[in-house]
Enzyme design. Structure first.
Site, PDB file in Angstrom:
ATOM      1  N   ASP A 100      25.057  18.050  19.761  1.00 27.15           N
ATOM      2  CA  ASP A 100      25.307  18.860  18.568  1.00 27.15           C
ATOM      3  C   ASP A 100      24.345  18.541  17.426  1.00 27.15           C
ATOM      4  O   ASP A 100      24.252  19.293  16.461  1.00 27.15           O
ATOM      5  CB  ASP A 100      26.744  18.654  18.092  1.00 27.15           C
ATOM      6  CG  ASP A 100      27.741  18.965  19.190  1.00 27.15           C
ATOM      7  OD1 ASP A 100      27.632  20.063  19.765  1.00 27.15           O
ATOM      8  OD2 ASP A 100      28.600  18.120  19.484  1.00 27.15           O
TER       9      ASP A 100
ATOM     10  N   HIS B 217      29.024   9.357  21.035  1.00 24.36           N
ATOM     11  CA  HIS B 217      29.664  10.131  22.100  1.00 24.36           C
ATOM     12  C   HIS B 217      30.566   9.180  22.877  1.00 24.36           C
ATOM     13  O   HIS B 217      30.224   8.022  23.066  1.00 24.36           O
ATOM     14  CB  HIS B 217      28.593  10.721  23.022  1.00 24.36           C
ATOM     15  CG  HIS B 217      29.114  11.779  23.957  1.00 24.36           C
ATOM     16  ND1 HIS B 217      29.700  11.479  25.161  1.00 24.36           N
ATOM     17  CD2 HIS B 217      29.147  13.130  23.843  1.00 24.36           C
ATOM     18  CE1 HIS B 217      30.051  12.614  25.758  1.00 24.36           C
ATOM     19  NE2 HIS B 217      29.737  13.629  24.980  1.00 24.36           N
TER      20      HIS B 217
END
Lengths: 378, 378
Positions: B308, B255
């Site tokens: 996710d 991320h």
């Protein structure tokens, strides 16, 4: 705590990519596509040549130009199902809302949605057809299918008006002038969308929605509204003084990057003055008076007319309704959007900036809830 | 000439606004909405409360919560014409393409397109309906109109499945976890679009198209594809080694901002492990093994599972097809998108960054054309 100075408001002066597509010198009022002055291109080339240049980096040979012209004309038709959906749209829908919606819907029928030149070409052709079809539908007229033998500009005007008007060569130049302009807001939004590796339709849809705003492409429609509101030459000074005293924005002036006369506006102004020698160009007198007032009053602030100040007067002279002005911008700029989308992919990096947080910290749901309940009970 | 060092690739580390909506500490793995830890909210509040909090800045009183719940439930219905257009769409259309298109089309029927809380509420309700309706249509099932008496999460699942499933409370928490996350790419694209003073539909349409990409919301669908491809526990190590040796991205890890365990992923992981004690959760064993391998191999690079990585496993367990995963993200994140769109308007500045030009200069159309003609003649 929150140091506002760190914030790059509007990303002014922030460089987000390296690009070989266009060069914009705001101080000298120069705009070059792939090294060619935009004026040189507008005066000497065609929209198809400029599209080739912007996408592929060099002027086309005759063969390459034939290839692109043929690809563009092959891609003009919309899927029948899409035309049927357009027929259902309310007739008072704004052309930009229709364009954004139909480009989005196209993705359901045309399965290849890659960030490719093939799709750049296809969208450039189809967006012109969408605009012309909506013009016909909105006016209760039967649609006119594209004519493969015509150039991009000629065919677009033919689909709108049923014939190729005399002003088509000038319209072609307008497409050239609107085709590209570095990392403007709509191009940037297309880059942000495609930076997640989303698809070509999503990226162009973002750009259309962004162009729509009155601080961007939507300004050309607003300029004509303003000129209509002023109505006659003797009202210009009163309007100008009222806007200045209320410190309101006068549409069509000022630009983030140009700090001198926008080269595109300069060229349009010249064309308008030439046209006006033959047949009176409506609103031109009002516009020139307003320009004079703004230039003399705001000389120190470097506020000049931008591309949207004159384009609407020209389109109005061509008989195009003002609701369609921003769409005319979009069907040209799609070349620049797609060129940047594809170029950025060579060095793609997801756009993910930051915010400075200015809110409360360390709150607890239960504690705050108890407090709220207590207050309500009081 | 072109100094690459000046380029803020992906706008990494660049602050574009001041915001009181959420605070993200990537080093400590903390995400707070308006000062409340997202875990605290997920465990104790409801989606409606969190929507109120994100939009209006404080937790609602009972009265305020009733007002918002009632507004949300009143706004659920789509215009009949829009449902009819959806019925025409090809059944194999991706739900994100449908969502983007239908939100765009809504603007043709709902004339108020202002950047307002009214439209934020309306879109939050209607996007859930679009998602559920498309699920029904895609599967050849009759649509189920919304039930006003149900909460947002309950009603959405009722419109999908014809009943409120047992897992609805967990789905509500998933909506909370996905509702907001500072200036991520989709939120940013919505801000870029609305910064031209375009409209709420255009801005949310940009955000949907941006979320779709696999480097953003589209990752949850790709994670499940990957887990399906791996297929069984004994294949995990082989898959992992092959990806590492080919230097390919393993979906669901890493991320831009979180450099430790994503707090939302941590919570979902916990829920999945708890569920797994009752009834085997498909793919969880594969995911946990893959996580173990990535964590031990890339510890120094601070690569952790993101939101996710686990969401798809949970949705799959709920019986939701993977094509709909990103849509589930969108129907929650619309709250964050609209909160940021409205907040940014208080201090709006058009986003207009720059590029460093790296192409040729000083070319002349006539000279280059002559050169090309000469070369072709040779």
């Amino acid at each position: 705590m929150c140091t506002d100075g760190e914030v790059k408001w509007g990303l002014e002066g922030v460089v987000v990519t390296v690009s070989s597509i266009s060069y914009l010198d705001g101080e000298r009022g120069k705009l070059c596509y792939r090294g060619f002055d935009v004026e040189d291109l507008a005066l000497n080339s065609s929209f198809e040549e400029v599209a080739y240049l912007l996408w592929f980096g060099s002027l086309p040979t005759k063969e390459e130009l034939n290839w692109l012209s043929s690809e563009l004309s092959k891609e003009r038709e919309l899927p029948l199902e899409v035309v049927k959906i357009m027929e259902l749209f309310p007739r008072d829908s704004h052309p930009m809302d229709v364009l954004r919606s139909v480009v989005s819907i196209l993705s359901l029928y045309l399965k290849d949605n890659s960030l490719s030149f093939k799709n750049a070409i296809s969208l450039t052709s189809k967006m012109a057809t969408i605009a012309a079809y909506w013009y016909r539908m909105k006016n209760g007229l039967p649609i006119i299918p594209p004519d493969k033998r015509l150039s991009h500009a000629d065919n677009f005007l033919y689909m709108m008006f049923g014939e190729v008007p005399k002003f088509s060569h000038l319209f072609d130049k307008m497409l050239i002038l609107h085709a590209e302009q570095e990392i403007n807001a709509s191009t940037f939004s297309a880059m942000v969308t495609s930076s997640t590796l989303s698809d070509m339709y999503s990226a162009v849809v973002s750009a259309i929605g962004t162009l729509k705003g009155p601080l961007h492409g939507g300004a050309n429609e607003r300029v004509l509204e303003m000129l209509e509101e002023i109505g006659s030459l003797e009202n210009v000074e009163g309007y100008f003084n009222a806007m200045v005293s209320r410190r309101e924005r006068i549409m069509g002036f000022g630009h983030r990057v140009y700090k001198t006369y926008d080269p595109r506006a300069k060229l349009m102004r010249k064309w308008l003055c030439e046209l006006n020698e033959g047949q009176r160009v409506k609103y031109l007198d009002i516009a020139l008076k307003l320009e004079e007032l703004v230039l003399s009053r705001f000389k120190d602030k470097k506020i000049y007319p931008n591309v949207d100040f004159f384009s609407g007067i020209l389109y109005n002279h061509f008989g195009i309704p003002k609701e369609f002005f921003t769409v005319l911008f979009a069907i040209a700029r799609v070349v620049g959007w797609t060129a940047h989308i594809i170029e950025y992919q060579q060095n793609n990096r997801l756009f993910r900036p930051l915010a400075i947080y200015s809110g409360p910290t360390g709150l607890s749901y239960r504690e705050v809830k108890e407090q709220i309940d207590k207050e309500v009970a009081l």
